[in-house]
Design an enzyme around this catalytic site. Structure first.
Site, PDB file in Angstrom:
ATOM      1  CB  CYS A  80      -1.111  -0.053   1.280  1.00  0.00           C
ATOM      2  SG  CYS A  80      -2.291   0.819   1.028  1.00  0.00           S
ATOM      3  CG  HIS A 177      -3.843  -3.144   3.471  1.00  0.00           C
ATOM      4  ND1 HIS A 177      -2.848  -2.748   4.412  1.00  0.00           N
ATOM      5  CD2 HIS A 177      -4.351  -2.063   2.852  1.00  0.00           C
ATOM      6  CE1 HIS A 177      -2.730  -1.550   4.255  1.00  0.00           C
ATOM      7  NE2 HIS A 177      -3.856  -0.998   3.549  1.00  0.00           N
ATOM      8  CD  GLU A 179      -1.659  -5.978   5.804  1.00  0.00           C
ATOM      9  OE1 GLU A 179      -1.465  -4.630   6.121  1.00  0.00           O
ATOM     10  OE2 GLU A 179      -1.191  -6.179   4.679  1.00  0.00           O
TER      11      GLU A 179
END
Length: 197
Positions: A80, A177, A179
């Site tokens: 990002c 993202h 994660e």
């Protein structure tokens, strides 16, 4: 294998820390430039404003060490905002130069790109190999000076196409993202760790 996560001191890096650590690799939080020599791969987390990140890196003497790390052909993953600082020029708040690994400019999302100023949610990323959905949350995007640059290996279709996965040699960036992208994100992190991107 030891994976370094660069701590910009702006926001929590725990989600990406635990996401990487779940792959049974060692993870080290990088707080000083000389700690880069201790890691095999480096992650720029997706937190903070790009101009603040770059100011922090400059003020804390990270730039030369990051360039040296890249010149050793060690892999870097920018997530990002961490992807956006890989570009040439940044236009978030005050203008700033990025790390210049990719000839590009980071610009605010406007009505020519998307109906809203923030692109948030699950979106399908298109690559030559397949299409996978990932979780996005960003108000700026990377505009390459050459929109046909072969470094753009994945994109999303908003009103216009924008880069979502970029790669030049050992330098990789993702606008989303991983994660926060459940199994698809976990697979992408594994691909980074085991050199499949």
């Amino acid at each position: 294998m030891i994976i370094g996560i660069l701590d910009y001191k702006n926001c929590s890096i725990l989600p990406i820390y635990y996401s990487i650590k779940s792959h049974n690799v060692k993870v080290k939080i990088i707080e000083k430039p000389n700690e880069l020599k201790d890691v095999d791969k480096l992650v720029f987390p997706g937190v903070g404003a790009t101009n603040q990140i770059m100011s922090y890196l400059v003020q804390n003497n990270f730039i030369d060490e990051i360039k040296n790390f890249a010149n050793l052909q060690k892999k870097i993953l920018g997530i990002c905002a961490g992807m956006q600082i890989l570009g040439t020029k940044l236009n978030e708040n005050n203008n700033h130069y990025g790390l210049d690994f990719f000839e590009s400019e980071v610009l605010p999302i406007d009505k020519n790109i998307y109906l809203k100023s923030t692109n948030i949610g699950w979106i399908n990323v298109k690559t030559k190999k397949d299409n996978q959905s990932y979780y996005f949350c960003h108000s700026f995007y990377m505009k390459f000076y050459d929109e046909k640059d072969e470094s753009i290996i994945g994109h999303i279709d908003l009103i216009k196409k924008i880069p979502a996965i970029i790669k030049r040699g050992n330098i990789i960036g993702v606008q989303f993202h991983p994660e926060k992208s459940q199994s698809n994100g976990r697979s992408l992190i594994a691909d980074f760790l085991y050199d499949r991107i």
